[in-house]
Design a protein around this motif. Structure first.
Motif, mmCIF file in Angstrom:
data_model
loop_
_atom_site.group_PDB
_atom_site.id
_atom_site.type_symbol
_atom_site.label_atom_id
_atom_site.label_comp_id
_atom_site.label_asym_id
_atom_site.label_seq_id
_atom_site.Cartn_x
_atom_site.Cartn_y
_atom_site.Cartn_z
ATOM 1 N N ALA A 101 0.831 -1.205 0.000
ATOM 2 C CA ALA A 101 0.000 0.000 0.000
ATOM 3 C C ALA A 101 0.869 1.260 0.000
ATOM 4 O O ALA A 101 0.565 2.241 -0.697
ATOM 5 N N GLN A 102 1.957 1.226 0.775
ATOM 6 C CA GLN A 102 2.870 2.364 0.802
ATOM 7 C C GLN A 102 3.523 2.576 -0.556
ATOM 8 O O GLN A 102 3.610 3.707 -1.053
ATOM 9 N N TRP A 103 3.983 1.497 -1.152
ATOM 10 C CA TRP A 103 4.649 1.598 -2.450
ATOM 11 C C TRP A 103 3.699 2.106 -3.527
ATOM 12 O O TRP A 103 4.074 2.896 -4.387
ATOM 13 N N CYS A 104 2.477 1.599 -3.511
ATOM 14 C CA CYS A 104 1.517 1.911 -4.568
ATOM 15 C C CYS A 104 0.705 3.169 -4.274
ATOM 16 O O CYS A 104 -0.129 3.574 -5.101
ATOM 17 N N GLU A 105 0.919 3.734 -3.070
ATOM 18 C CA GLU A 105 0.208 4.939 -2.658
ATOM 19 C C GLU A 105 -1.303 4.750 -2.748
ATOM 20 O O GLU A 105 -2.046 5.558 -3.313
ATOM 21 N N VAL A 106 -1.751 3.625 -2.160
ATOM 22 C CA VAL A 106 -3.188 3.329 -2.089
ATOM 23 C C VAL A 106 -3.570 3.200 -0.624
ATOM 24 O O VAL A 106 -2.724 2.930 0.237
ATOM 25 N N PRO A 107 -4.835 3.385 -0.288
ATOM 26 C CA PRO A 107 -5.255 3.308 1.117
ATOM 27 C C PRO A 107 -4.996 1.920 1.716
ATOM 28 O O PRO A 107 -5.195 0.900 1.054
ATOM 29 N N TYR A 108 -4.559 1.924 2.969
ATOM 30 C CA TYR A 108 -4.387 0.675 3.718
ATOM 31 C C TYR A 108 -5.385 0.681 4.869
ATOM 32 O O TYR A 108 -5.261 1.470 5.809
ATOM 33 N N VAL A 109 -6.401 -0.159 4.761
ATOM 34 C CA VAL A 109 -7.447 -0.240 5.783
ATOM 35 C C VAL A 109 -7.427 -1.658 6.340
ATOM 36 O O VAL A 109 -7.900 -2.604 5.704
ATOM 37 N N ALA A 110 -6.877 -1.821 7.535
ATOM 38 C CA ALA A 110 -6.667 -3.149 8.114
ATOM 39 C C ALA A 110 -7.970 -3.921 8.280
ATOM 40 O O ALA A 110 -8.005 -5.138 8.083
ATOM 41 N N ARG A 111 -9.059 -3.213 8.642
ATOM 42 C CA ARG A 111 -10.328 -3.922 8.876
ATOM 43 C C ARG A 111 -10.898 -4.527 7.592
ATOM 44 O O ARG A 111 -11.737 -5.427 7.640
ATOM 45 N N ASP A 112 -10.469 -4.005 6.440
ATOM 46 C CA ASP A 112 -10.913 -4.558 5.159
ATOM 47 C C ASP A 112 -10.019 -5.701 4.687
ATOM 48 O O ASP A 112 -10.270 -6.273 3.622
ATOM 49 N N LEU A 113 -9.004 -6.003 5.473
ATOM 50 C CA LEU A 113 -8.054 -7.046 5.088
ATOM 51 C C LEU A 113 -7.913 -8.083 6.194
ATOM 52 O O LEU A 113 -6.845 -8.640 6.409
ATOM 53 N N ARG A 114 -9.015 -8.351 6.886
ATOM 54 C CA ARG A 114 -8.957 -9.288 8.007
ATOM 55 C C ARG A 114 -8.848 -10.736 7.554
ATOM 56 O O ARG A 114 -8.279 -11.570 8.246
ATOM 57 N N ARG A 115 -9.392 -11.041 6.383
ATOM 58 C CA ARG A 115 -9.388 -12.425 5.895
ATOM 59 C C ARG A 115 -8.314 -12.601 4.827
ATOM 60 O O ARG A 115 -7.960 -11.670 4.086
ATOM 61 N N GLY A 116 -7.815 -13.850 4.745
ATOM 62 C CA GLY A 116 -6.770 -14.154 3.785
ATOM 63 C C GLY A 116 -7.186 -13.896 2.349
ATOM 64 O O GLY A 116 -6.402 -13.388 1.547
ATOM 65 N N VAL A 117 -8.435 -14.232 2.021
ATOM 66 C CA VAL A 117 -8.905 -14.030 0.657
ATOM 67 C C VAL A 117 -8.917 -12.543 0.303
ATOM 68 O O VAL A 117 -8.653 -12.158 -0.849
ATOM 69 N N GLN A 118 -9.197 -11.686 1.284
ATOM 70 C CA GLN A 118 -9.185 -10.247 1.038
ATOM 71 C C GLN A 118 -7.765 -9.740 0.801
ATOM 72 O O GLN A 118 -7.535 -8.893 -0.060
ATOM 73 N N ARG A 119 -6.835 -10.266 1.562
ATOM 74 C CA ARG A 119 -5.435 -9.827 1.409
ATOM 75 C C ARG A 119 -4.871 -10.284 0.072
ATOM 76 O O ARG A 119 -4.173 -9.519 -0.605
ATOM 77 N N ARG A 120 -5.166 -11.521 -0.315
ATOM 78 C CA ARG A 120 -4.659 -12.008 -1.603
ATOM 79 C C ARG A 120 -5.261 -11.213 -2.764
ATOM 80 O O ARG A 120 -4.590 -10.926 -3.745
ATOM 81 N N ALA A 121 -6.523 -10.865 -2.638
ATOM 82 C CA ALA A 121 -7.165 -10.059 -3.681
ATOM 83 C C ALA A 121 -6.519 -8.674 -3.754
ATOM 84 O O ALA A 121 -6.296 -8.137 -4.847
ATOM 85 N N PHE A 122 -6.219 -8.095 -2.596
ATOM 86 C CA PHE A 122 -5.574 -6.785 -2.566
ATOM 87 C C PHE A 122 -4.196 -6.850 -3.214
ATOM 88 O O PHE A 122 -3.830 -5.993 -4.035
ATOM 89 N N LEU A 123 -3.419 -7.864 -2.876
ATOM 90 C CA LEU A 123 -2.060 -7.988 -3.416
ATOM 91 C C LEU A 123 -2.065 -8.352 -4.895
ATOM 92 O O LEU A 123 -1.098 -8.072 -5.600
ATOM 93 N N SER A 124 -3.142 -8.975 -5.369
ATOM 94 C CA SER A 124 -3.229 -9.395 -6.776
ATOM 95 C C SER A 124 -3.861 -8.333 -7.674
ATOM 96 O O SER A 124 -4.017 -8.573 -8.873
ATOM 97 N N ASP A 125 -4.206 -7.197 -7.125
ATOM 98 C CA ASP A 125 -4.887 -6.151 -7.894
ATOM 99 C C ASP A 125 -3.992 -5.682 -9.051
ATOM 100 O O ASP A 125 -2.910 -5.128 -8.827
ATOM 101 N N PRO A 126 -4.398 -5.891 -10.303
ATOM 102 C CA PRO A 126 -3.541 -5.535 -11.442
ATOM 103 C C PRO A 126 -3.350 -4.038 -11.629
ATOM 104 O O PRO A 126 -2.495 -3.621 -12.413
ATOM 105 N N SER A 127 -4.138 -3.215 -10.922
ATOM 106 C CA SER A 127 -3.978 -1.765 -11.045
ATOM 107 C C SER A 127 -2.837 -1.243 -10.178
ATOM 108 O O SER A 127 -2.440 -0.081 -10.314
ATOM 109 N N HIS A 128 -2.305 -2.094 -9.296
ATOM 110 C CA HIS A 128 -1.208 -1.679 -8.430
ATOM 111 C C HIS A 128 0.123 -1.706 -9.186
ATOM 112 O O HIS A 128 0.267 -2.390 -10.198
#
Length: 230
Positions: free
Chosen positions: A191-218
């Motif tokens: 999130a820091q590198w890509c300058e996108v919001p980091y909201v921990a409560r939206d990344l509580r589950r593994g599937v959410q984190r993998r989706a965030f890290l796999s975002d092709p817009s990053h």
């Protein structure tokens, strides 16, 4: 040939896999004459059968195996072209439990008529975890050795890799599904590198984190190998 491709226990042989001697003995049971050991070997060799050998394999139940595998293979095949356009493809992995050994006495260099001599006794310095990233286009390996391989260690390794490379427009990371690869620490770093919001409560589950890290817009995109397909 039928005997060689079945389990030895089918023919009352207690071995877990066939040897030539066991095949000869099994063929001789109840028979006056049989083929020689060399004849059996020749037949198996011509058929490219190796009943004495065994290799491991791991079955993947990932329903998207083909799509994920093709996407990663495409990354590797295009890595050189991508690199020319400021896009770098890397694969990252860990190796744990690596023994750090020191030879007790110095190695003696080779001399005419004698090879190099290495002392067989060694001193143990404990075990370490190796984390390494392979830059597909250039062959460069960026690595770190430490006592642990926690999510913080992995995030620190990612930062170390980026400092060792020229600035790129995009970074593609190929990793397996180890939980340290999609931890909150890694999401925070991306999130820091890509300058996108980091909201921990939206990344509580593994599937959410993998989706965030796999975002092709990053700018930094993670590509997870199929389960049991690394």
């Amino acid at each position: 040939m039928a005997m060689a491709t079945r389990k030895p226990t089918t023919y009352h042989c207690h071995a877990t896999r066939w040897s030539l001697d066991d095949l000869v003995a099994a063929l001789q049971q109840g028979r006056l004459g049989t083929m020689s050991r060399s004849s059996i070997w020749r037949m198996l060799d011509e058929a490219d059968l190796k009943p004495h050998r065994r290799v491991y394999w791991l079955n993947s139940h990932d329903p998207d195996f083909e799509a994920k595998a093709q996407a990663i293979c495409a990354l590797y095949l295009n890595a050189l072209r991508f690199f020319a356009h400021d896009r770098v493809v890397m694969c990252t992995e860990e190796k744990t439990g690596r023994q750090i050994l020191q030879r007790k006495y110095p190695t003696q260099p080779m001399v005419p008529g004698k090879p190099e001599k290495r002392e067989h006794e060694y001193i143990r310095h404990g075990v370490r975890a190796l984390i390494a990233s392979f830059v597909v286009a250039t062959g460069q390996v960026v690595w770190q050795v430490g006592q642990t391989r926690t999510s913080a260690d992995f995030a620190a390794h990612l930062a170390h890799v980026v400092t060792q490379l020229p600035a790129m427009r995009r970074y593609d990371w190929v990793v397996d599904n180890l939980n340290t690869h999609w931890s909150l620490a890694v999401c925070r770093r991306v999130a820091q590198w890509c300058e996108v919001p980091y909201v921990a409560r939206d990344l509580r589950r593994g599937v959410q984190r993998r989706a965030f890290l796999s975002d092709p817009s990053h700018r930094h995109v993670f590509h997870f190998t199929p389960k049991h397909g690394s």
